[in-house]
Design an enzyme around this catalytic site. Structure first.
Site, PDB file in Angstrom:
ATOM      1  N   THR A 165       0.855  -1.184   0.000  1.00 42.07           N
ATOM      2  CA  THR A 165       0.000   0.000   0.000  1.00 42.07           C
ATOM      3  C   THR A 165       0.893   1.237   0.000  1.00 42.07           C
ATOM      4  OG1 THR A 165      -0.107   0.287   2.406  1.00 42.07           O
ATOM      5  CG2 THR A 165      -1.627  -1.308   1.424  1.00 42.07           C
ATOM      6  N   CYS A 166       0.282   2.415   0.084  1.00 44.06           N
ATOM      7  CA  CYS A 166       1.088   3.636   0.063  1.00 44.06           C
ATOM      8  C   CYS A 166       1.984   3.735   1.295  1.00 44.06           C
ATOM      9  CB  CYS A 166       0.189   4.871  -0.032  1.00 44.06           C
ATOM     10  SG  CYS A 166      -0.990   5.033   1.342  1.00 44.06           S
ATOM     11  N   ASN A 167       1.625   3.067   2.378  1.00 41.79           N
ATOM     12  CA  ASN A 167       2.414   3.142   3.609  1.00 41.79           C
ATOM     13  C   ASN A 167       3.062   1.819   4.004  1.00 41.79           C
ATOM     14  OD1 ASN A 167       2.288   5.829   4.554  1.00 41.79           O
ATOM     15  ND2 ASN A 167       0.153   5.543   5.129  1.00 41.79           N
ATOM     16  N   ARG A 168       2.811   0.759   3.267  1.00 40.30           N
ATOM     17  CA  ARG A 168       3.186  -0.562   3.742  1.00 40.30           C
ATOM     18  C   ARG A 168       3.607  -1.475   2.597  1.00 40.30           C
ATOM     19  NH1 ARG A 168       2.156  -2.644   8.411  1.00 40.30           N
ATOM     20  NH2 ARG A 168       0.758  -0.905   8.883  1.00 40.30           N
ATOM     21  N   GLY A 190      -8.181   7.237  -4.408  1.00 42.75           N
ATOM     22  CA  GLY A 190      -8.831   8.290  -5.189  1.00 42.75           C
ATOM     23  C   GLY A 190     -10.334   8.237  -5.063  1.00 42.75           C
ATOM     24  N   GLU A 237      -7.225   3.144  10.655  1.00 42.03           N
ATOM     25  CA  GLU A 237      -7.777   3.574   9.355  1.00 42.03           C
ATOM     26  C   GLU A 237      -8.525   2.416   8.701  1.00 42.03           C
ATOM     27  OE1 GLU A 237      -6.682   2.549   6.244  1.00 42.03           O
ATOM     28  OE2 GLU A 237      -4.821   1.497   6.715  1.00 42.03           O
TER      29      GLU A 237
END
Length: 398
Positions: A45-48, A182, A106
């Site tokens: 993901t964007c963080n992981r 998005g 989240e």
């Protein structure tokens, strides 16, 4: 051994970018990793970025294999972490319930893990232990979300971006990319007050929003509409930057870059009148709901422990599967033998009497064997333990 190799979340974005895996490369990476692991799931993901695996190899060996297969430079190995067996199971349950997210609790991670598992199923890279574990983890995540009702306290990179942009006065928006993040950003924008929303995508047919304030534009025409917006939220899966300094008109902008690798040129940060926030900046924003979410989450830890226990019980029982198969085969053989006798003699004996004889014969086949074992164990001094097992099997209670 089951385990996970992941990229630490507290390292700089430029390092995490070098250890990221783009969604379009999942299939290729899974196919490659399947050659060195019995099972594998990629969560990116964007963080992981995390690789879950099941292997009979030593950890040092599989660590090197994963780096090689993903073309990661081994000089970054100290920026990774790993857990095996019980620690790995505990980590996955914490991740799917949002305990390990930069934004605590989240609500996107459950869907992201579910998608990662589905991709692994499609590529047949999970078949045994990881399949059961991820199935339980997803069930755990759903129950945790329902019981805690965290969805009533929305926190995510998309929601923070929209909330902060509104606080800074934004009224007109452009969202670059319409993937999961998005889509979520657009939902948050639509749920509040705004004047205009441009959604830039490569396939304009992929977006179906019935709102006169929303305009879907082709991604390669996005520069034409920069002048009409106050805020740009960029969350594409492009491997390169898509928002460039020389394309921005001279006006005030609020820009949120939610992508890894980054979508926005770093030089834009220095433009006067432009407020640029990358994913690290966004996750550092102190959300007023964080403490409330933390209290609720930790008061529901028993849900995690329930599914962790269920997995290890399943794994322990799975170890005796061969013996269960043998037992069933034994029962099948006795049944077939008695049924064969019934077929051969049903026309020569009274059917009721024959049924009684065969049923009693079947019962005796097991009871007599149990009696023999009981006698053997008495002579070995293990009567009490044996008797308890036999009672559980044969003594019927109301």
């Amino acid at each position: 051994m089951i385990g996970v190799l992941g990229v630490k979340s507290d390292i700089k974005l430029d390092v995490r970018e070098k250890l990221s895996i783009l969604p379009k490369h999942y299939d290729r990476c899974l196919e490659s990793l399947k050659e060195v692991c019995e099972e594998v799931v990629i969560l990116s993901t964007c963080n992981r970025t995390e690789v879950y695996f099941n292997t009979s190899k030593k950890f040092e060996e599989i660590l090197e294999e994963i780096f090689n297969r993903l073309n990661w430079d081994k000089k970054y190995i100290n920026y990774t972490f790993h857990y095996i067996d019980d620690s790995m199971v505990h980590h996955l349950m914490r991740v799917i319930c949002g305990f390990e997210s930069n934004i605590l609790g989240e609500d996107q991670i459950l869907g992201q893990i579910k998608n990662a598992y589905e991709v692994a199923l499609e590529t047949k890279s999970v078949t045994k232990e990881l399949s059961k574990l991820f199935h339980l983890a997803i069930t755990c995540g759903k129950e945790f979300r329902t019981e805690t009702k965290l969805y009533s306290i929305p926190v995510s990179s998309a929601s923070i971006s929209v909330n902060e942009s509104r606080r800074l006065g934004a009224k007109s928006y452009m969202v670059l990319g319409y993937g999961e993040i998005g889509n979520l950003a657009c939902k948050y924008i639509l749920s509040g007050i705004f004047d205009k929303l441009y959604i830039a995508v490569r396939n304009t047919l992929a977006v179906d929003i019935k709102d006169s304030r929303v305009k879907v534009i082709k991604f390669n025409e996005r520069q034409k509409f920069y002048k009409d917006v106050d805020c740009i939220i960029s969350c594409t899966s492009a491997p390169h930057t898509v928002v460039h300094k020389n394309e921005l008109p001279e006006k005030d902008f609020i820009i949120y870059d939610l992508a890894v690798p980054r979508d926005v040129e770093e030089s834009i940060f220095h433009i006067e009148g432009v407020k640029l926030f990358d994913i690290d900046t966004i996750t550092s924003i102190n959300d007023k709901n964080c403490r409330e979410r933390e209290t609720i989450m930790y008061s529901n830890m028993d849900i995690l422990y329930k599914y962790i226990k269920e997995f290890w019980q399943w794994k322990k029982i799975r170890q005796i599967s061969p013996e269960i198969v043998k037992l069933k085969k034994c029962g099948e053989e006795i049944y077939k033998s008695r049924y064969s006798t019934f077929v051969n003699k049903k026309n020569t004996k009274d059917p009721d009497e024959l049924a009684k004889i065969l049923i009693k014969s079947t019962s005796n086949a097991f009871v007599n064997r149990a009696i023999e074992v009981l006698k053997e164990e008495q002579l070995k001094g293990r009567l009490d333990e044996c008797l308890e097992i036999i009672k559980k099997i044969f003594y019927v209670t109301d």
